[in-house]
Design a protein around this motif. Structure first.
Motif, PDB file in Angstrom:
ATOM      1  N   ASN A   6     -41.475  79.474  30.628  1.00 40.47           N
ATOM      2  CA  ASN A   6     -40.899  80.326  29.429  1.00 40.47           C
ATOM      3  C   ASN A   6     -40.611  81.613  30.343  1.00 40.47           C
ATOM      4  N   LEU A   7     -41.115  81.817  31.414  1.00 39.80           N
ATOM      5  CA  LEU A   7     -40.840  83.127  32.075  1.00 39.80           C
ATOM      6  C   LEU A   7     -39.660  83.050  32.673  1.00 39.80           C
ATOM      7  N   TYR A   8     -39.188  81.838  32.987  1.00 43.79           N
ATOM      8  CA  TYR A   8     -37.849  81.723  33.600  1.00 43.79           C
ATOM      9  C   TYR A   8     -36.511  82.056  32.765  1.00 43.79           C
ATOM     10  N   LYS A   9     -36.651  82.179  31.186  1.00 40.74           N
ATOM     11  CA  LYS A   9     -36.101  82.492  30.296  1.00 40.74           C
ATOM     12  C   LYS A   9     -35.570  83.909  30.489  1.00 40.74           C
ATOM     13  N   CYS A  10     -36.204  84.702  31.069  1.00 38.12           N
ATOM     14  CA  CYS A  10     -36.167  86.344  31.226  1.00 38.12           C
ATOM     15  C   CYS A  10     -35.264  86.486  32.358  1.00 38.12           C
ATOM     16  N   PRO A  13     -31.430  87.936  31.941  1.00 40.40           N
ATOM     17  CA  PRO A  13     -31.262  89.145  31.281  1.00 40.40           C
ATOM     18  C   PRO A  13     -32.006  90.354  32.693  1.00 40.40           C
ATOM     19  N   MET A  14     -33.010  89.852  33.301  1.00 44.59           N
ATOM     20  CA  MET A  14     -33.577  90.843  34.217  1.00 44.59           C
ATOM     21  C   MET A  14     -32.527  91.017  35.347  1.00 44.59           C
ATOM     22  N   ARG A  15     -31.970  90.105  35.707  1.00 47.32           N
ATOM     23  CA  ARG A  15     -30.790  90.052  36.829  1.00 47.32           C
ATOM     24  C   ARG A  15     -30.071  90.997  36.274  1.00 47.32           C
ATOM     25  N   ILE A  16     -29.265  90.926  35.235  1.00 46.14           N
ATOM     26  CA  ILE A  16     -28.358  91.849  34.751  1.00 46.14           C
ATOM     27  C   ILE A  16     -28.923  93.218  34.491  1.00 46.14           C
ATOM     28  N   ILE A  17     -30.138  93.321  34.184  1.00 45.66           N
ATOM     29  CA  ILE A  17     -30.579  94.801  34.046  1.00 45.66           C
ATOM     30  C   ILE A  17     -30.792  95.464  35.430  1.00 45.66           C
ATOM     31  N   ILE A  18     -31.368  94.580  36.275  1.00 48.89           N
ATOM     32  CA  ILE A  18     -31.479  95.137  37.569  1.00 48.89           C
ATOM     33  C   ILE A  18     -30.131  95.659  38.132  1.00 48.89           C
ATOM     34  N   ILE A  19     -29.321  94.744  38.182  1.00 51.67           N
ATOM     35  CA  ILE A  19     -27.959  95.222  38.963  1.00 51.67           C
ATOM     36  C   ILE A  19     -27.279  96.383  37.998  1.00 51.67           C
ATOM     37  N   LYS A  87     -33.006  84.517  41.412  1.00 58.85           N
ATOM     38  CA  LYS A  87     -32.022  83.369  41.323  1.00 58.85           C
ATOM     39  C   LYS A  87     -32.586  82.180  42.278  1.00 58.85           C
ATOM     40  N   ARG A  88     -33.197  82.534  43.429  1.00 57.24           N
ATOM     41  CA  ARG A  88     -33.854  81.496  44.285  1.00 57.24           C
ATOM     42  C   ARG A  88     -35.000  80.786  43.608  1.00 57.24           C
ATOM     43  N   THR A  89     -35.809  81.538  42.999  1.00 56.82           N
ATOM     44  CA  THR A  89     -36.960  81.048  42.366  1.00 56.82           C
ATOM     45  C   THR A  89     -36.744  80.067  41.183  1.00 56.82           C
ATOM     46  N   TYR A  90     -35.596  80.619  40.412  1.00 57.46           N
ATOM     47  CA  TYR A  90     -35.367  79.670  39.292  1.00 57.46           C
ATOM     48  C   TYR A  90     -35.053  78.689  39.599  1.00 57.46           C
ATOM     49  N   GLN A  91     -34.309  78.257  40.645  1.00 56.25           N
ATOM     50  CA  GLN A  91     -33.719  77.156  41.122  1.00 56.25           C
ATOM     51  C   GLN A  91     -34.706  76.185  41.919  1.00 56.25           C
TER      52      GLN A  91
END
Length: 179
Positions: A6-10, A13-19, A87-91
């Protein structure tokens, strides 16, 4: 190997917020120093909590750009490396090529962020008030154990973790050769 935690669902949004944060800070940086170059220094002094609209010399502006620029560059380095690692760890999880290098980049970015905070919070006000009357000059003060030391600690820990992930990846590769 894709994980269904479930952590990967965040991560999206985390990537968008960081950028977005890095981009907004970059826009603010360009705006503040753009106004300073045109002679409007109110934003620059507001940035360091000094109530003044004094004109800055080109040397002061250059010093301020460099001091605050280190923070912005560090934020961008951390943001883009964080985006890449998420991105890498999600994949494919953490034990794969590139993850350790991304963590190392984030670690160095955090160390650079700590240095930038020292420059922006402690050195830049001193530079901006060089030519003020003695009563208005800011002192060059730095306390090494301020709360920003957390960025330095996190940076070193991420570099250490990246080394551990490198070792784990090598062990994983060796184990796969025996099977």
């Amino acid at each position: 190997m894709k994980t269904n935690s479930n952590l990967y669902k965040c991560f999206g949004p985390m990537r968008i917020i960081i950028i977005a944060s890095a981009i907004l800070h970059m826009i603010f940086y360009i705006t503040v120093w753009g106004f300073a170059f045109t002679g409007d220094t109110e934003l620059v002094f507001d940035f360091v909590d000094i109530n003044s609209k004094a004109v800055l010399t080109p040397l002061q502006i250059t010093g301020g750009v460099l001091c605050s620029g280190v923070v912005i560059i560090a934020m961008c380095v951390v943001a883009f490396a964080s985006n890449r690692i998420l991105k890498r760890t999600y994949q494919g999880g953490f034990i794969q090529d590139g993850v350790a290098e991304d963590l190392r980049v984030i670690g160095y970015g955090m160390i650079m962020f700590w240095i930038g905070l020292i420059l922006a919070e402690d050195v830049m006000p001193w530079i901006l008030t060089w030519y003020f009357e003695p009563t208005g000059k800011q002192e060059l003060e730095w306390f090494p154990l301020d709360p920003n030391i957390i960025a330095l600690t996190v940076g070193f820990l991420l570099i250490l973790v990246s080394s551990a992930i490198d070792d784990a990846r090598k062990i994983d590769a060796e184990n796969k050769q025996f099977i």
